[in-house]
Design a protein around this motif. Structure first.
Motif, short mmCIF file in Angstrom:
data_model
loop_
_atom_site.label_atom_id
_atom_site.label_comp_id
_atom_site.label_asym_id
_atom_site.label_seq_id
_atom_site.Cartn_x
_atom_site.Cartn_y
_atom_site.Cartn_z
N ALA A 23 12.92 7.02 -7.11
CA ALA A 23 12.56 6.62 -8.47
C ALA A 23 12.35 5.11 -8.56
N ALA A 24 13.20 4.35 -7.85
CA ALA A 24 13.07 2.89 -7.88
C ALA A 24 11.82 2.41 -7.16
N THR A 25 11.29 3.24 -6.26
CA THR A 25 10.09 2.89 -5.50
C THR A 25 8.98 3.91 -5.75
N PHE A 26 8.87 4.38 -6.98
CA PHE A 26 7.98 5.50 -7.30
C PHE A 26 6.53 5.23 -6.94
N ARG A 27 6.12 3.96 -6.91
CA ARG A 27 4.72 3.66 -6.58
C ARG A 27 4.38 4.02 -5.13
N LEU A 28 5.39 4.19 -4.30
CA LEU A 28 5.16 4.64 -2.93
C LEU A 28 4.91 6.14 -2.85
N TRP A 29 5.41 6.88 -3.82
CA TRP A 29 5.49 8.33 -3.68
C TRP A 29 4.55 9.11 -4.58
N LEU A 30 4.21 8.55 -5.73
CA LEU A 30 3.33 9.26 -6.65
C LEU A 30 1.87 9.01 -6.31
N PRO A 31 0.97 9.90 -6.68
CA PRO A 31 -0.46 9.69 -6.43
C PRO A 31 -0.94 8.36 -7.00
N ALA A 32 -1.74 7.66 -6.23
CA ALA A 32 -2.20 6.33 -6.64
C ALA A 32 -2.95 6.37 -7.96
N SER A 33 -3.67 7.45 -8.23
CA SER A 33 -4.44 7.55 -9.47
C SER A 33 -3.54 7.63 -10.70
N TRP A 34 -2.31 8.08 -10.51
CA TRP A 34 -1.37 8.18 -11.63
C TRP A 34 -0.83 6.82 -12.04
N ILE A 35 -0.68 5.93 -11.08
CA ILE A 35 0.04 4.68 -11.34
C ILE A 35 -0.85 3.44 -11.17
N GLY A 36 -2.13 3.66 -10.98
CA GLY A 36 -3.06 2.55 -10.96
C GLY A 36 -3.01 1.68 -9.71
N THR A 37 -2.65 2.26 -8.56
CA THR A 37 -2.63 1.48 -7.32
C THR A 37 -3.64 2.02 -6.32
N GLY A 38 -4.70 2.61 -6.84
CA GLY A 38 -5.68 3.26 -5.97
C GLY A 38 -6.36 2.36 -4.97
N ASP A 39 -6.48 1.05 -5.29
CA ASP A 39 -7.15 0.14 -4.37
C ASP A 39 -6.28 -0.24 -3.18
N TYR A 40 -4.96 -0.03 -3.31
CA TYR A 40 -4.06 -0.38 -2.21
C TYR A 40 -4.10 0.77 -1.19
N PRO A 41 -4.58 0.51 0.02
CA PRO A 41 -4.81 1.62 0.96
C PRO A 41 -3.52 2.16 1.59
N ALA A 42 -3.49 3.47 1.74
CA ALA A 42 -2.43 4.10 2.53
C ALA A 42 -2.75 3.92 4.01
N VAL A 43 -1.71 3.74 4.81
CA VAL A 43 -1.88 3.55 6.25
C VAL A 43 -1.18 4.68 6.98
N ALA A 367 -4.49 -4.62 7.02
CA ALA A 367 -5.59 -5.59 6.95
C ALA A 367 -6.91 -4.93 7.33
N ASP A 368 -6.90 -4.08 8.35
CA ASP A 368 -8.12 -3.38 8.78
C ASP A 368 -8.68 -2.52 7.65
N ARG A 369 -7.81 -1.80 6.96
CA ARG A 369 -8.27 -0.94 5.86
C ARG A 369 -8.82 -1.78 4.70
N ILE A 370 -8.17 -2.89 4.40
CA ILE A 370 -8.65 -3.75 3.32
C ILE A 370 -10.02 -4.33 3.68
N ILE A 371 -10.14 -4.79 4.92
CA ILE A 371 -11.41 -5.37 5.38
C ILE A 371 -12.55 -4.36 5.27
N GLN A 372 -12.29 -3.15 5.74
CA GLN A 372 -13.33 -2.12 5.71
C GLN A 372 -13.63 -1.67 4.27
N GLN A 373 -12.59 -1.59 3.47
CA GLN A 373 -12.76 -1.12 2.09
C GLN A 373 -13.63 -2.04 1.26
N PHE A 374 -13.49 -3.36 1.48
CA PHE A 374 -14.22 -4.33 0.65
C PHE A 374 -15.36 -5.00 1.41
#
Length: 417
Positions: A23-43, A367-374
């Motif tokens: 719960a304290a780290t819910f942004r790690l566990w919930l779908p990115a679309s729910w919490i607005g972190t979709g641009d941060y890539p999963a590795v 870094a590789d995912r960020i570079i490729q994404q943008f």
């Protein structure tokens, strides 16, 4: 009888602790679309496309794993179905981490180890775990303190984080440590791992165990204060984990301890091969952390800045291509070359509110995912740094300025997509 009640209750306690940490780290566990972190890539740990998993399918599997952990934890607490729930928790945690290495937080690894122990160890007719199983849990707990302490007897900790730990509480009393000599400050910083090592030693012996419990409580409460918003302002998950560890010390070590004589001599052998294998790996592999054969967090290198890393810079022309929320991780240009430091650790805290995995492998892949994404292959540069030398703080560095050099730097890593 009191000891046996504690054994059954401990499984429920750790289930609640795992829920609180998630719960304290819910942004790690919930779908990115729910919490607005979709641009941060999963590795993930490998290229999911090779096993036929699209990004959308991986997201569904990831959410299913999270849901399974939550349901299994509640079932452990409410229904006492721990014989069935711990295998589900172990498999689901492993699946979640494979799909995103950022979830490999120290407490998640600790929970995974406990889940395997509780799943594989034998139980009596009433479903309770044996005292021998809890000896293994105590051994793992003591090892956390040992490796955490030893990792801090290090040039980097004593000169950086250790100094921060020293300044934060003393400034509340108006004490200016900058007026102290460098030698005095280093000795004072070394008192932190020294105290932690004493906690481990005290918990290891029945006669000093209660002293160790009180020392562990003081240490964790002190860390909560230092790491809280009134101190260094660390993330909520770090605060919750310290509270859990303080409570665990009482649950595992306080009160009368049942010794081997109280149970059959065959009890330790009856724990089974798998639990012992897990414990041996957890106790031995941290020795190889500095050589790069084991992750820093899996070796309990906590608050220890000697870890390997990737240092990234981004050209001014590419900054506007990144999400606005990410700007907090980019520092101002100190010279007129138009290159800005891009701190991946700060990015993690800004977007997901949790520490970044302190591992060059993960940070290179991120870094590789960020570079490729943008599409900023030619607008970034940086270096891959090894773990630092314990005595001098020096690191091996591999610089890169071109895409081919960046790719070459990543070939040294395993478990990257």
């Amino acid at each position: 009888m009191a000891m046996r009640r504690m054994r059954g209750g401990y499984e429920a306690f750790w289930s609640l602790a795992l829920l609180a940490l998630m719960a304290a780290t819910f942004r790690l566990w919930l779908p990115a679309s729910w919490i607005g972190t979709g641009d941060y890539p999963a590795v993930p740990m490998f290229d999911l496309a090779k096993v036929g998993l699209t990004q959308q399918a991986a997201g569904l599997v990831s959410f299913a794993a999270t849901l399974a952990i939550v349901v299994a934890c509640f079932a452990t607490v409410g229904l006492g179905r721990s014989r069935l729930t711990w295998p589900i928790i172990a498999v689901s945690l492993a699946t979640a981490v494979i799909l995103d290495q950022h979830r490999l937080q120290p407490w998640a690894y600790q929970s995974f180890l406990y889940a395997i122990l509780f799943a594989a160890a034998p139980r009596d007719e009433s479903g309770r775990l044996s005292e021998s199983t809890f000896r293994l849990v105590r051994l793992l707990t003591i090892s956390v303190y040992v490796f955490s302490a030893v990792g801090k007897f290090d040039f980097q900790f004593l000169h950086t984080v250790g100094q921060d730990f020293l300044k934060a509480p003393l400034q509340w009393g108006g004490v200016d440590v900058s007026a102290w000599s460098a030698r005095t400050r280093l000795i004072a910083a070394a008192s932190f791992p020294g105290f932690e090592l004493c906690v481990a030693i005290a918990l290891s012996w029945p006669r000093t165990r209660m002293l160790g419990v009180w020392m562990a409580t003081v240490m964790h409460l002190g860390l909560i204060a230092v790491l809280s918003p009134m101190g260094l302002g660390h993330s909520p998950g770090v605060i919750v984990w310290n509270a859990v560890m303080a409570m665990q010390a009482w649950w595992l070590f306080a009160g009368t301890v049942v010794e081997v004589e109280d149970e059959p001599n065959t009890e330790i052998r009856r724990v089974g091969a798998l639990p012992w294998t897990v414990v041996v790996i957890a106790l031995v592999m941290p020795i190889f952390e500095r050589a790069g054969y084991w992750d820093h967090w899996l070796a309990w290198a906590l608050y220890s800045p000697h870890s390997s890393r990737v240092t990234l810079q981004i050209h001014e022309s590419a900054i506007d291509q990144l999400p606005e929320e990410w700007q907090a991780a980019i520092t101002a240009d100190d010279d007129p070359d138009r290159w800005h430091d891009f701190h991946l650790g700060q990015l993690s805290l800004a977007v997901r509110k949790v520490p970044s995995v302190p591992q060059a492998r993960y940070q290179w892949a991120l870094a590789d995912r960020i570079i490729q994404q943008f599409g900023i292959e030619n607008q970034v540069r940086g270096k891959v740094q090894s773990a630092s030398d314990r005595w001098t703080g020096e690191r091996d560095e591999q610089w890169w300025t071109r895409p081919d050099e960046f790719e070459k730097a990543g070939k040294q890593f395993w478990l990257v997509p």
